[in-house]
Design an enzyme around this catalytic site. Structure first.
Site, PDB file in Angstrom:
ATOM      1  N   GLY A 108     -69.781 -14.221  70.686  1.00  0.00           N
ATOM      2  CA  GLY A 108     -68.497 -14.461  71.326  1.00  0.00           C
ATOM      3  C   GLY A 108     -68.123 -13.311  72.238  1.00  0.00           C
ATOM      4  CB  ALA A 109     -66.995 -13.215  75.764  1.00  0.00           C
ATOM      5  CG  ASP A 110     -63.742 -13.180  70.999  1.00  0.00           C
ATOM      6  OD1 ASP A 110     -64.954 -13.451  71.023  1.00  0.00           O
ATOM      7  OD2 ASP A 110     -62.954 -13.696  70.183  1.00  0.00           O
ATOM      8  NE  ARG A 111     -68.706 -11.163  66.587  1.00  0.00           N
ATOM      9  CZ  ARG A 111     -69.835 -11.512  65.983  1.00  0.00           C
ATOM     10  NH1 ARG A 111     -70.410 -12.678  66.291  1.00  0.00           N
ATOM     11  NH2 ARG A 111     -70.408 -10.707  65.099  1.00  0.00           N
ATOM     12  CG  ASP A 132     -60.235  -9.841  67.060  1.00  0.00           C
ATOM     13  OD1 ASP A 132     -59.109 -10.258  66.711  1.00  0.00           O
ATOM     14  OD2 ASP A 132     -60.663  -9.957  68.219  1.00  0.00           O
ATOM     15  CB  THR A 135     -58.220 -18.641  65.347  1.00  0.00           C
ATOM     16  OG1 THR A 135     -57.139 -18.671  66.272  1.00  0.00           O
ATOM     17  CG2 THR A 135     -58.472 -20.034  64.814  1.00  0.00           C
ATOM     18  CB  THR A 191     -48.496 -26.106  44.927  1.00  0.00           C
ATOM     19  OG1 THR A 191     -48.648 -26.811  43.694  1.00  0.00           O
ATOM     20  CG2 THR A 191     -49.716 -26.359  45.799  1.00  0.00           C
TER      21      THR A 191
END
Length: 263
Positions: A108-111, A132, A135, A191
């Site tokens: 992933g480019a963000d990594r 990071d 999501t 719950t």
């Protein structure tokens, strides 16, 4: 002679779009954040607000990156003509970092952008562990030579909450964003409270375990960096970490300078 540019960095992710305006000189090691903001993916980009801040080209450059390529294409198709045309990354090989994983183009480019930013921050001779928490949660490593080694990927808080609701017939959907304001008790007495406990403390426990196991691989103590939308959840429990909400945007700016100036 050093020349300073403004950079408008836009980074669409799976939940929200990060935007930032930065200043960076040709001789500066690291960009300075002028302003940054986040918008949800279902919201329109604040073009009019940005128009009051972003200088006209050539004083400003734009870069569009991100893990959500569908949304990145939408943004590009609706790009406002008053803004400098954006540089877009089509291949990971354009990102100025050596990747020692099995298939570098599938990372992933963000990594990789996080790792580029951390290479501008970490102490020489020290590895870096990058968390990071968005999501999805990624826990990645840059070795002392500044090379990306890979890491771990696991569900984030919002993804976990959605999965429990969608893949069972009885569990409700709880709002994980509430954890940014309220820390749930570890002992849930209903719950919803039990789900909140599992998501919050399980998130923290998973990150702690991965950071500890990865850090064991280096003789010299590694440095820890934390970024992402769930940064406020993790920050209190890692007092020695460097927390930077704009890590991927900073990496985008450094990448843009590398490409446009041929560094």
């Amino acid at each position: 002679m050093s020349e300073t540019h403004n950079y408008l960095a836009i980074h669409p992710g799976h939940t929200r779009v990060k935007l930032g305006l930065f200043e960076l000189g040709t001789d500066d090691p690291f960009p300075r954040c002028v302003s940054s903001l986040f918008v949800e993916n279902n919201e329109n980009l604040p073009w009019s607000e940005l128009d009051n801040q972003v200088p006209a080209p050539p004083a400003c450059r734009s870069i569009l990156t991100g893990s959500n390529q569908f949304l990145a294409t939408q943004i590009l198709n609706n790009w406002q003509s008053s803004f400098p045309a954006p540089l877009t990354l089509s291949e990971n090989s354009a990102i100025p970092i050596r990747s020692l994983v099995d298939v570098p183009e599938k990372v992933g480019a963000d990594r990789l952008l996080n790792a580029v930013a951390v290479n501008g921050l970490r102490k020489p001779g020290h590895a870096a562990v990058i968390v990071d928490s968005g999501t999805a949660i990624t826990v990645d490593v840059v070795n002392p030579a500044g090379e990306f080694l890979g890491g771990a990927i696991l569900p984030g808080v919002l993804m976990g909450a959605r999965a429990m609701s969608e893949f069972t017939t009885t569990l409700p959907l709880i709002d994980g964003k509430e954890f940014l304001e309220h820390v749930p008790d570890a002992l849930g007495r209903n719950t919803e409270a039990a789900m909140a406990s599992g998501l919050y403390w399980g998130h923290l426990g998973a990150v702690k375990e991965l950071v500890a196991r990865i850090s064991e691989q280096f003789e010299v103590p590694s440095q820890l960096y934390i970024t992402g939308g769930a940064l406020p959840i993790l920050e209190p429990y890692f007092p020695n970490a460097i927390c930077e909400k704009n890590l991927s945007l900073i990496g985008s700016v450094l990448t843009a300078r590398s490409i446009l100036d041929g560094e």
